[in-house]
Motif scaffolding. Structure first.
Motif, mmCIF file in Angstrom:
data_model
loop_
_atom_site.group_PDB
_atom_site.id
_atom_site.type_symbol
_atom_site.label_atom_id
_atom_site.label_comp_id
_atom_site.label_asym_id
_atom_site.label_seq_id
_atom_site.Cartn_x
_atom_site.Cartn_y
_atom_site.Cartn_z
ATOM 1 N N PRO A 261 17.188 41.441 54.750
ATOM 2 C CA PRO A 261 18.131 42.553 54.670
ATOM 3 C C PRO A 261 18.973 42.322 53.489
ATOM 4 N N GLN A 262 19.327 43.003 52.244
ATOM 5 C CA GLN A 262 20.001 42.769 51.232
ATOM 6 C C GLN A 262 21.162 43.971 50.859
ATOM 7 N N ALA A 263 22.357 43.764 50.627
ATOM 8 C CA ALA A 263 23.190 44.685 50.354
ATOM 9 C C ALA A 263 24.028 44.243 49.057
ATOM 10 N N MET A 264 24.495 45.224 48.686
ATOM 11 C CA MET A 264 25.245 45.025 47.267
ATOM 12 C C MET A 264 26.670 45.738 47.205
ATOM 13 N N THR A 265 27.534 44.994 46.604
ATOM 14 C CA THR A 265 28.832 45.570 46.383
ATOM 15 C C THR A 265 28.966 45.736 44.953
ATOM 16 N N ILE A 266 29.649 47.051 44.635
ATOM 17 C CA ILE A 266 29.851 47.410 43.288
ATOM 18 C C ILE A 266 31.420 47.403 43.277
ATOM 19 N N ALA A 267 32.320 46.235 42.615
ATOM 20 C CA ALA A 267 33.402 45.922 42.799
ATOM 21 C C ALA A 267 34.186 45.153 41.751
ATOM 22 N N GLY A 268 35.487 44.887 42.088
ATOM 23 C CA GLY A 268 36.151 43.927 41.117
ATOM 24 C C GLY A 268 36.259 42.731 42.147
ATOM 25 N N SER A 269 36.396 41.571 41.262
ATOM 26 C CA SER A 269 36.304 40.247 41.754
ATOM 27 C C SER A 269 37.830 39.856 41.592
ATOM 28 N N ASP A 270 37.945 39.395 43.061
ATOM 29 C CA ASP A 270 39.581 38.939 43.282
ATOM 30 C C ASP A 270 39.503 37.618 43.181
ATOM 31 N N SER A 271 40.330 36.929 42.520
ATOM 32 C CA SER A 271 40.193 35.586 42.288
ATOM 33 C C SER A 271 40.755 34.601 43.525
ATOM 34 N N ASP A 272 41.620 35.223 44.261
ATOM 35 C CA ASP A 272 42.182 34.427 45.538
ATOM 36 C C ASP A 272 41.030 34.792 46.760
ATOM 37 N N ALA B 115 27.418 43.908 41.488
ATOM 38 C CA ALA B 115 27.704 44.449 40.451
ATOM 39 C C ALA B 115 29.227 44.259 39.933
ATOM 40 N N VAL B 116 29.617 43.459 39.616
ATOM 41 C CA VAL B 116 30.930 42.946 39.330
ATOM 42 C C VAL B 116 31.489 44.169 37.892
ATOM 43 N N THR B 117 32.710 44.775 38.203
ATOM 44 C CA THR B 117 33.194 45.701 37.440
ATOM 45 C C THR B 117 34.402 45.423 36.755
ATOM 46 N N THR B 118 35.104 44.726 37.382
ATOM 47 C CA THR B 118 36.607 44.282 37.206
ATOM 48 C C THR B 118 36.859 42.714 37.375
ATOM 49 N N CYS B 119 37.695 41.988 36.740
ATOM 50 C CA CYS B 119 38.209 40.746 37.207
ATOM 51 C C CYS B 119 39.676 40.478 37.264
ATOM 52 N N VAL B 120 39.984 40.214 38.451
ATOM 53 C CA VAL B 120 41.599 40.272 38.656
ATOM 54 C C VAL B 120 41.871 38.868 38.934
ATOM 55 N N ALA B 121 43.237 38.533 38.153
ATOM 56 C CA ALA B 121 43.635 37.025 38.438
ATOM 57 C C ALA B 121 45.016 37.267 39.417
ATOM 58 N N PHE C 129 40.934 42.484 34.070
ATOM 59 C CA PHE C 129 39.989 42.807 32.890
ATOM 60 C C PHE C 129 38.979 43.574 33.402
ATOM 61 N N THR C 130 38.739 44.692 32.607
ATOM 62 C CA THR C 130 37.547 45.503 33.173
ATOM 63 C C THR C 130 36.466 45.240 31.991
ATOM 64 N N LEU C 131 35.077 44.836 32.736
ATOM 65 C CA LEU C 131 34.047 44.397 32.113
ATOM 66 C C LEU C 131 33.314 45.414 31.306
ATOM 67 N N PRO C 132 32.838 45.196 30.085
ATOM 68 C CA PRO C 132 32.069 46.356 29.198
ATOM 69 C C PRO C 132 31.107 47.051 30.034
ATOM 70 N N THR C 133 30.876 48.295 29.899
ATOM 71 C CA THR C 133 29.984 49.269 30.598
ATOM 72 C C THR C 133 28.367 48.850 30.260
ATOM 73 N N ASP C 134 28.347 47.946 29.275
ATOM 74 C CA ASP C 134 27.010 47.730 29.049
ATOM 75 C C ASP C 134 26.463 46.404 29.737
ATOM 76 N N PHE C 135 27.630 45.696 29.866
ATOM 77 C CA PHE C 135 27.261 44.645 30.698
ATOM 78 C C PHE C 135 26.867 45.019 32.349
ATOM 79 N N ILE C 136 27.756 45.818 32.630
ATOM 80 C CA ILE C 136 27.667 46.553 34.214
ATOM 81 C C ILE C 136 26.186 47.267 34.114
#
Length: 268
Positions: free
Chosen positions: A6-17, A39-45, A55-62
Motif C-alpha cells: 500500500p502506497q500513499a502520497m502527500t501533496i504539501a510543503g516541506s517543514d525543515s524542523d 509531491a512537494v509544493t513549498t519549502c519552509v525554513a 519558497f514555493t516551487l515552480p509549477t512545472d517542477f510540481i
C-alpha cells in the motif's frame, strides 16, 4: 508483483524542523505501515520557535513530480496540506484530475487552531470552489469550518449544520475538529458526517501541552494511510482520532518551544 504494497502520497510543503507538513505526513504513513511519497509544493525554513522563510516551487517542477510518481507507482490514496496560493491550488487540482491517485483527503489549511487566517482571500476562494469538491474526506478545524461555511459555530447543532453545508460544497465525508485551544476545557469533540448520511461525535480528553505541531497534518495523513490499506472512511477516521490523541498524550521533548507530537505512541 510491483506495487502490491500500500502506497500513499502527500501533496504539501516541506517543514525543515520535521514537525509538520510533508514530514509529519511521512512520519504518519511510516508508522501506519504505508509506503509514503510526496509531491512537494513549498519549502519552509523554521524550527520550534517559528517559521523564518519559505519558497514555493515552480509549477512545472510540481507537474514533473506528479508525472514521475504516476509513471512508476500505484498511489492508493493521497492528501493535501498547506497550499500557498491560488496558482498552486489550481496546479494541484489539474494534476489530481489528470492522474489516478485514489481518494483525496483535503486538509484545508486556512486558519490556525487559534483563528488566525493563513491564506489570502483569492486562494481561499480557489480552495473552496475547486479543491473542496474533489475531496473524499475534508478535515477542517473549528475556525476553518466557520470560514468555509460562512457561519458562526456556537452549538452542537451548528457543527452539524456546518458539516451538512460542507457536503453541499462537494466534499463527501466531513470531520470537523472541535475547539482545542481553551486550557479550561476537559475534552475535545469532533463531529463526523459521512457520505451515507450517518453522523457521530468523537470525544477524547483535552491535553494541555505545547507539543502539538503537526496535529492536523497527522490526523489527515492517518486517514489517508488507512484508506490506502483498504479501510472504510469511517474506520479510517476513528483510527486517526485515536492515533492523534495518543500521540499528543505521550510527549517527546524535541525542540525548545512548540514541539512535535509523538508519532510512535499509538500501536494497534
Amino acid at each position: 508483483m510491483a506495487n502490491e504494497f500500500p502506497q500513499a502520497m502527500t501533496i504539501a510543503g516541506s517543514d525543515s524542523d520535521g514537525s509538520a507538513g510533508m514530514e509529519a505526513d511521512l512520519h504518519t504513513f511510516f508508522v501506519r505501515k504505508v509506503y509514503g511519497m510526496a509531491a512537494v509544493t513549498t519549502c519552509v525554513a523554521g524550527n520550534s520557535y517559528g517559521i523564518h522563510a519559505s519558497f514555493t516551487l515552480p509549477t512545472d517542477f510540481i507537474d514533473q513530480e506528479f508525472a514521475d510518481i504516476a509513471a512508476d507507482f500505484k498511489v492508493r490514496a493521497c492528501k493535501t496540506g498547506m497550499l500557498a496560493d491560488s496558482t498552486l491550488i489550481k496546479n494541484v487540482v489539474k494534476n489530481y484530475q489528470q492522474y489516478d491517485f485514489g481518494p483525496l483527503v483535503v486538509d484545508p489549511v486556512i486558519m490556525t487552531k487559534h483563528g488566525a487566517q493563513l491564506l489570502e482571500e483569492s486562494a481561499f476562494a480557489t480552495l473552496r470552489e475547486e479543491l473542496l469538491p474533489l475531496a473524499t474526506v475534508v478535515t477542517p478545524n473549528f475556525f476553518e469550518a466557520e470560514k468555509l461555511t460562512e457561519m458562526t459555530i456556537t452549538t452542537d447543532a451548528d457543527m452539524e449544520t456546518a458539516a451538512a453545508k460542507l457536503q453541499t460544497l462537494g466534499a463527501k465525508n466531513i470531520i470537523i475538529k472541535g475547539r482545542h485551544h481553551d486550557n479550561t476545557q476537559t475534552e475535545v469533540r469532533d463531529f463526523v458526517l459521512l457520505e451515507s448520511g450517518k453522523s457521530f461525535w468523537l470525544t477524547e480528553p483535552y491535553i494541555n501541552t505545547d507539543r502539538v505541531n503537526g496535529t492536523g497534518d497527522s490526523l489527515s495523513a492517518c486517514i489517508t494511510a488507512e484508506i490506502a490499506k483498504g479501510a472504510t472512511v469511517e474506520a479510517a477516521i476513528r483510527t486517526a482520532k485515536k492515533f492523534v490523541n495518543v500521540a499528543i498524550a505521550n510527549q517527546i521533548q524535541v525542540g525548545h518551544k512548540f514541539g512535535p507530537i509523538n508519532h510512535w505512541a499509538y500501536q494497534d
